[in-house]
Design a protein around this motif. Structure first.
Motif, PDB file in Angstrom:
ATOM      1  N   UNK A 133      45.727  30.590  38.357  1.00  0.00           N
ATOM      2  CA  UNK A 133      44.491  30.464  37.614  1.00  0.00           C
ATOM      3  C   UNK A 133      44.166  32.010  36.998  1.00  0.00           C
ATOM      4  N   UNK A 134      44.829  33.063  37.577  1.00  0.00           N
ATOM      5  CA  UNK A 134      44.671  34.327  37.133  1.00  0.00           C
ATOM      6  C   UNK A 134      45.649  34.564  35.798  1.00  0.00           C
ATOM      7  N   UNK A 135      46.725  33.975  36.022  1.00  0.00           N
ATOM      8  CA  UNK A 135      47.641  33.844  34.744  1.00  0.00           C
ATOM      9  C   UNK A 135      47.049  33.211  33.654  1.00  0.00           C
ATOM     10  N   UNK A 136      46.467  32.074  33.771  1.00  0.00           N
ATOM     11  CA  UNK A 136      45.893  31.124  32.828  1.00  0.00           C
ATOM     12  C   UNK A 136      44.690  31.881  32.243  1.00  0.00           C
ATOM     13  N   UNK A 137      43.815  32.220  32.888  1.00  0.00           N
ATOM     14  CA  UNK A 137      42.636  33.131  32.140  1.00  0.00           C
ATOM     15  C   UNK A 137      43.082  34.071  31.716  1.00  0.00           C
ATOM     16  N   UNK A 138      43.936  34.926  31.949  1.00  0.00           N
ATOM     17  CA  UNK A 138      44.569  36.222  31.162  1.00  0.00           C
ATOM     18  C   UNK A 138      45.255  35.591  29.937  1.00  0.00           C
ATOM     19  N   UNK A 172      30.378  42.073  39.300  1.00  0.00           N
ATOM     20  CA  UNK A 172      29.437  41.844  40.384  1.00  0.00           C
ATOM     21  C   UNK A 172      30.464  40.913  41.613  1.00  0.00           C
ATOM     22  N   UNK A 173      31.230  40.304  40.995  1.00  0.00           N
ATOM     23  CA  UNK A 173      32.551  39.601  41.893  1.00  0.00           C
ATOM     24  C   UNK A 173      33.156  40.694  42.609  1.00  0.00           C
ATOM     25  N   UNK A 174      33.679  41.724  41.872  1.00  0.00           N
ATOM     26  CA  UNK A 174      34.316  42.659  42.459  1.00  0.00           C
ATOM     27  C   UNK A 174      33.659  43.324  43.514  1.00  0.00           C
ATOM     28  N   UNK A 175      32.487  43.582  43.397  1.00  0.00           N
ATOM     29  CA  UNK A 175      31.646  44.423  44.545  1.00  0.00           C
ATOM     30  C   UNK A 175      31.605  43.263  45.626  1.00  0.00           C
ATOM     31  N   UNK A 176      31.164  42.132  45.388  1.00  0.00           N
ATOM     32  CA  UNK A 176      30.963  41.271  46.617  1.00  0.00           C
ATOM     33  C   UNK A 176      32.260  40.878  47.208  1.00  0.00           C
ATOM     34  N   UNK A 177      33.155  40.787  46.638  1.00  0.00           N
ATOM     35  CA  UNK A 177      34.651  40.799  47.226  1.00  0.00           C
ATOM     36  C   UNK A 177      34.836  41.958  48.118  1.00  0.00           C
ATOM     37  N   UNK A 178      34.524  43.235  47.650  1.00  0.00           N
ATOM     38  CA  UNK A 178      34.742  44.342  48.428  1.00  0.00           C
ATOM     39  C   UNK A 178      33.808  44.315  49.794  1.00  0.00           C
ATOM     40  N   UNK A 179      32.679  44.064  49.352  1.00  0.00           N
ATOM     41  CA  UNK A 179      31.786  43.796  50.516  1.00  0.00           C
ATOM     42  C   UNK A 179      31.908  42.695  51.621  1.00  0.00           C
ATOM     43  N   UNK A 180      32.689  41.634  51.214  1.00  0.00           N
ATOM     44  CA  UNK A 180      32.646  40.600  52.155  1.00  0.00           C
ATOM     45  C   UNK A 180      34.143  40.012  52.792  1.00  0.00           C
ATOM     46  N   UNK A 181      35.099  40.216  51.649  1.00  0.00           N
ATOM     47  CA  UNK A 181      36.578  39.905  52.174  1.00  0.00           C
ATOM     48  C   UNK A 181      37.413  41.031  51.881  1.00  0.00           C
ATOM     49  N   UNK A 182      37.202  41.835  50.962  1.00  0.00           N
ATOM     50  CA  UNK A 182      38.320  42.778  50.486  1.00  0.00           C
ATOM     51  C   UNK A 182      39.681  41.829  50.428  1.00  0.00           C
ATOM     52  N   UNK A 183      39.853  40.964  49.915  1.00  0.00           N
ATOM     53  CA  UNK A 183      40.823  40.363  49.611  1.00  0.00           C
ATOM     54  C   UNK A 183      41.572  40.765  48.115  1.00  0.00           C
ATOM     55  N   UNK A 184      42.780  41.293  48.494  1.00  0.00           N
ATOM     56  CA  UNK A 184      43.482  41.765  47.345  1.00  0.00           C
ATOM     57  C   UNK A 184      43.809  40.844  46.133  1.00  0.00           C
ATOM     58  N   UNK A 185      44.177  39.611  46.430  1.00  0.00           N
ATOM     59  CA  UNK A 185      44.361  38.842  45.257  1.00  0.00           C
ATOM     60  C   UNK A 185      43.279  38.626  44.430  1.00  0.00           C
ATOM     61  N   UNK A 186      42.031  38.304  45.159  1.00  0.00           N
ATOM     62  CA  UNK A 186      40.755  38.099  44.531  1.00  0.00           C
ATOM     63  C   UNK A 186      40.320  39.333  43.447  1.00  0.00           C
ATOM     64  N   UNK A 187      40.590  40.543  44.384  1.00  0.00           N
ATOM     65  CA  UNK A 187      40.167  41.785  43.596  1.00  0.00           C
ATOM     66  C   UNK A 187      40.998  41.751  42.371  1.00  0.00           C
ATOM     67  N   UNK A 188      42.129  41.701  42.515  1.00  0.00           N
ATOM     68  CA  UNK A 188      43.170  41.966  41.460  1.00  0.00           C
ATOM     69  C   UNK A 188      42.780  41.075  40.391  1.00  0.00           C
TER      70      UNK A 188
END
Length: 147
Positions: free
Chosen positions: A66-71, A104-120
Motif C-alpha cells: 500500500x505504501x508502494x502503490x500510494x507513492x 498527525x499520523x506520524x505523531x500518533x504512531x510515535x505515541x502509541x506503537x512506534x511501529x517503524x513500517x507505519x512511520x516510514x
C-alpha cells in the motif's frame, strides 16, 4: 488479528474506511443499474479480507504494497503536473489536509506503537504530499481582477 498487541483503534481505522468505500461502491452500482456486477467484487473482497487474517506476513506485505502503490500514485500525479505545467482543478486545500493527516499520523504512531513500517509509510507520504502541494502552488494560475 492482533498480531502486534497494538491498541484496538490502531486496527479499527482501516476496516471502517474500507467498509465505507464498499457501501459507496454498492450505492453507485445500484443507482447505475449494475448491482448484479457487485457479486464477483464482493467475493474477491471477502476472500481477500479472510486472507489478511491468516498470516502476519500477509498483513506486513499489504502494508508495504500500500505504501508502494500510494507513492506511485503521487509520483504519477507529479509527473502529470510537470508535463502540463498546470494545476488546473487540483485542490491545494485537499493536499494541505493530506499533509496535516500524515503529520498527525506520524505523531500518533510515535505515541502509541512506534511501529517503524507505519512511520516510514507516513513519512514517505508526508514528503510526497508536500511535494505535490508545492508543485500545485507553483503551477497555480493567478487571475487578475479588472475594475
Amino acid at each position: 488479528m492482533n498480531y502486534y498487541s497494538y491498541p484496538l483503534p490502531t486496527y479499527v481505522e482501516y476496516p471502517i474506511i474500507i467498509v465505507q468505500d464498499i457501501i459507496l461502491l454498492l450505492f453507485v452500482l445500484h443507482y447505475n443499474g449494475k448491482l448484479k456486477h457487485a457479486l464477483p467484487y464482493t467475493a474477491i473482497f471477502a476472500s481477500g479480507w479472510y486472507m489478511l487474517t491468516l498470516q502476519k506476513w500477509i498483513l506486513d506485505l499489504t502494508m508495504n504494497l500500500s505504501t508502494l502503490i500510494s507513492a506511485a500514485s503521487k509520483l504519477v500525479q507529479l509527473r502529470y503536473l510537470w508535463q502540463t505545467k498546470d494545476s488546473g482543478q487540483v485542490s491545494a486545500t485537499t493536499w494541505g489536509l493530506a499533509i496535516y493527516t500524515c503529520a498527525t499520523r506520524i505523531y500518533t504512531t510515535l505515541v502509541t506503537t512506534n511501529d517503524a513500517t507505519v512511520l516510514i509509510r507516513f513519512i514517505v507520504m508526508l514528503a510526497l504530499n508536500t511535494w505535490v502541494l508545492a508543485t500545485v502552488l507553483y503551477y497555480r494560475k493567478t487571475t487578475k481582477k479588472t475594475d
